[in-house]
Design a protein around this motif. Sequence first.
Motif, PDB file in Angstrom:
ATOM      1  N   TYR A 159     -47.757  50.695  89.031  1.00 18.90           N
ATOM      2  CA  TYR A 159     -46.499  51.435  88.937  1.00 18.90           C
ATOM      3  C   TYR A 159     -46.438  52.439  90.081  1.00 18.90           C
ATOM      4  CZ  TYR A 159     -46.407  49.208  84.442  1.00 18.90           C
ATOM      5  OH  TYR A 159     -46.412  48.264  83.449  1.00 18.90           O
ATOM      6  N   VAL A 160     -45.536  52.199  91.011  1.00 21.07           N
ATOM      7  CA  VAL A 160     -45.374  53.065  92.179  1.00 21.07           C
ATOM      8  C   VAL A 160     -44.579  54.305  91.799  1.00 21.07           C
ATOM      9  CG1 VAL A 160     -44.494  53.195  94.544  1.00 21.07           C
ATOM     10  CG2 VAL A 160     -45.529  51.061  93.701  1.00 21.07           C
ATOM     11  N   THR A 161     -43.565  54.124  90.963  1.00 24.31           N
ATOM     12  CA  THR A 161     -42.777  55.252  90.460  1.00 24.31           C
ATOM     13  C   THR A 161     -43.002  55.353  88.956  1.00 24.31           C
ATOM     14  OG1 THR A 161     -40.844  53.824  90.166  1.00 24.31           O
ATOM     15  CG2 THR A 161     -40.978  55.069  92.223  1.00 24.31           C
ATOM     16  N   GLY A 162     -42.781  56.510  88.405  1.00 25.57           N
ATOM     17  CA  GLY A 162     -42.971  56.704  86.970  1.00 25.57           C
ATOM     18  C   GLY A 162     -41.712  57.226  86.312  1.00 25.57           C
ATOM     19  N   GLY A 163     -41.582  56.952  85.006  1.00 26.05           N
ATOM     20  CA  GLY A 163     -40.469  57.487  84.231  1.00 26.05           C
ATOM     21  C   GLY A 163     -39.143  56.795  84.479  1.00 26.05           C
ATOM     22  N   ILE A 164     -39.135  55.744  85.277  1.00 28.88           N
ATOM     23  CA  ILE A 164     -37.899  55.026  85.582  1.00 28.88           C
ATOM     24  C   ILE A 164     -38.105  53.575  85.176  1.00 28.88           C
ATOM     25  CG2 ILE A 164     -36.263  54.356  87.380  1.00 28.88           C
ATOM     26  CD1 ILE A 164     -37.395  56.747  89.009  1.00 28.88           C
ATOM     27  N   GLY A 165     -37.099  53.000  84.550  1.00 31.90           N
ATOM     28  CA  GLY A 165     -37.224  51.621  84.094  1.00 31.90           C
ATOM     29  C   GLY A 165     -37.953  51.560  82.767  1.00 31.90           C
ATOM     30  N   GLY A 166     -38.014  50.362  82.222  1.00 33.47           N
ATOM     31  CA  GLY A 166     -38.655  50.182  80.934  1.00 33.47           C
ATOM     32  C   GLY A 166     -40.107  49.788  81.056  1.00 33.47           C
ATOM     33  N   PRO A 167     -40.766  49.664  79.902  1.00 32.91           N
ATOM     34  CA  PRO A 167     -42.172  49.293  79.896  1.00 32.91           C
ATOM     35  C   PRO A 167     -42.382  47.807  80.161  1.00 32.91           C
ATOM     36  CG  PRO A 167     -41.375  49.477  77.662  1.00 32.91           C
ATOM     37  CD  PRO A 167     -40.243  49.920  78.556  1.00 32.91           C
ATOM     38  N   THR A 168     -43.566  47.475  80.605  1.00 31.78           N
ATOM     39  CA  THR A 168     -43.975  46.079  80.724  1.00 31.78           C
ATOM     40  C   THR A 168     -44.441  45.630  79.343  1.00 31.78           C
ATOM     41  OG1 THR A 168     -44.666  46.386  83.016  1.00 31.78           O
ATOM     42  CG2 THR A 168     -45.617  44.494  81.845  1.00 31.78           C
ATOM     43  N   LEU A 169     -43.985  44.471  78.919  1.00 33.63           N
ATOM     44  CA  LEU A 169     -44.418  43.882  77.651  1.00 33.63           C
ATOM     45  C   LEU A 169     -45.345  42.723  77.974  1.00 33.63           C
ATOM     46  CD1 LEU A 169     -44.334  43.356  74.575  1.00 33.63           C
ATOM     47  CD2 LEU A 169     -42.257  41.997  74.986  1.00 33.63           C
ATOM     48  N   VAL A 170     -46.574  42.772  77.464  1.00 32.51           N
ATOM     49  CA  VAL A 170     -47.547  41.689  77.617  1.00 32.51           C
ATOM     50  C   VAL A 170     -47.796  41.133  76.225  1.00 32.51           C
ATOM     51  CG1 VAL A 170     -49.872  41.057  78.368  1.00 32.51           C
ATOM     52  CG2 VAL A 170     -48.635  42.869  79.568  1.00 32.51           C
ATOM     53  N   THR A 171     -47.700  39.812  76.075  1.00 35.56           N
ATOM     54  CA  THR A 171     -47.893  39.196  74.763  1.00 35.56           C
ATOM     55  C   THR A 171     -49.166  38.359  74.746  1.00 35.56           C
ATOM     56  OG1 THR A 171     -46.794  37.071  75.164  1.00 35.56           O
ATOM     57  CG2 THR A 171     -45.370  38.962  74.630  1.00 35.56           C
ATOM     58  N   ASN A 172     -49.534  37.896  73.565  1.00 38.60           N
ATOM     59  CA  ASN A 172     -50.701  37.019  73.458  1.00 38.60           C
ATOM     60  C   ASN A 172     -50.311  35.542  73.526  1.00 38.60           C
ATOM     61  OD1 ASN A 172     -49.527  36.841  70.899  1.00 38.60           O
ATOM     62  ND2 ASN A 172     -51.484  36.871  69.822  1.00 38.60           N
ATOM     63  N   GLN A 173     -49.081  35.267  73.906  1.00 39.19           N
ATOM     64  CA  GLN A 173     -48.641  33.872  74.051  1.00 39.19           C
ATOM     65  C   GLN A 173     -49.060  33.328  75.408  1.00 39.19           C
ATOM     66  OE1 GLN A 173     -44.563  33.157  72.990  1.00 39.19           O
ATOM     67  NE2 GLN A 173     -44.467  31.281  74.175  1.00 39.19           N
ATOM     68  N   THR A 174     -49.636  32.133  75.406  1.00 36.70           N
ATOM     69  CA  THR A 174     -50.019  31.445  76.633  1.00 36.70           C
ATOM     70  C   THR A 174     -49.281  30.111  76.674  1.00 36.70           C
ATOM     71  OG1 THR A 174     -51.878  30.194  75.733  1.00 36.70           O
ATOM     72  CG2 THR A 174     -52.335  32.460  76.473  1.00 36.70           C
TER      73      THR A 174
END
Length: 138
Positions: free
Chosen positions: A63-78
């Motif tokens: 993350y180059v910038t903070g507080g902007i945009g939403g979170p990254t979602l990582v799932t356990n689906q492959t």
Amino acid sequence: MDAVVRHVWKVAAKAFPAAKAATRAEWWAHCRPHASGHQMHFDSDDEGLGRVIKHPICSAVVYVTGGIGGPTLVTNQTPRSKQLATRGWLVGPEEGRVAVFDGEMLHGVIPGRGVCPALPSTSAAAAAGFSSKPGDAR
């Protein structure tokens, strides 16, 4: 960028010891408006060229910038999962944060909520996937 990728590789290798053997890093960058996300996807090498989908040992988001945009979602689906994801992890956009996860996991970015809390109004992130020689990616 080489110094950044080498640093991220060292961080990734702590979480994924197999990444120590990586001989390649594919990296890319995104700069998106606060309310834009990024579609859910699987990282892959050659996008299934030759009908074989190869995934990196691990993937990383910086993350180059903070507080902007939403979170990254990582799932356990492959790609081999027989059902939809049953678990997910959110990683908030904090400046300088590095998130490392299994390169086979389905992931994306949730759009930021509400009015952008800061200027500039775009989020910036770099991502990398670490693998061995082309035929060795998973």
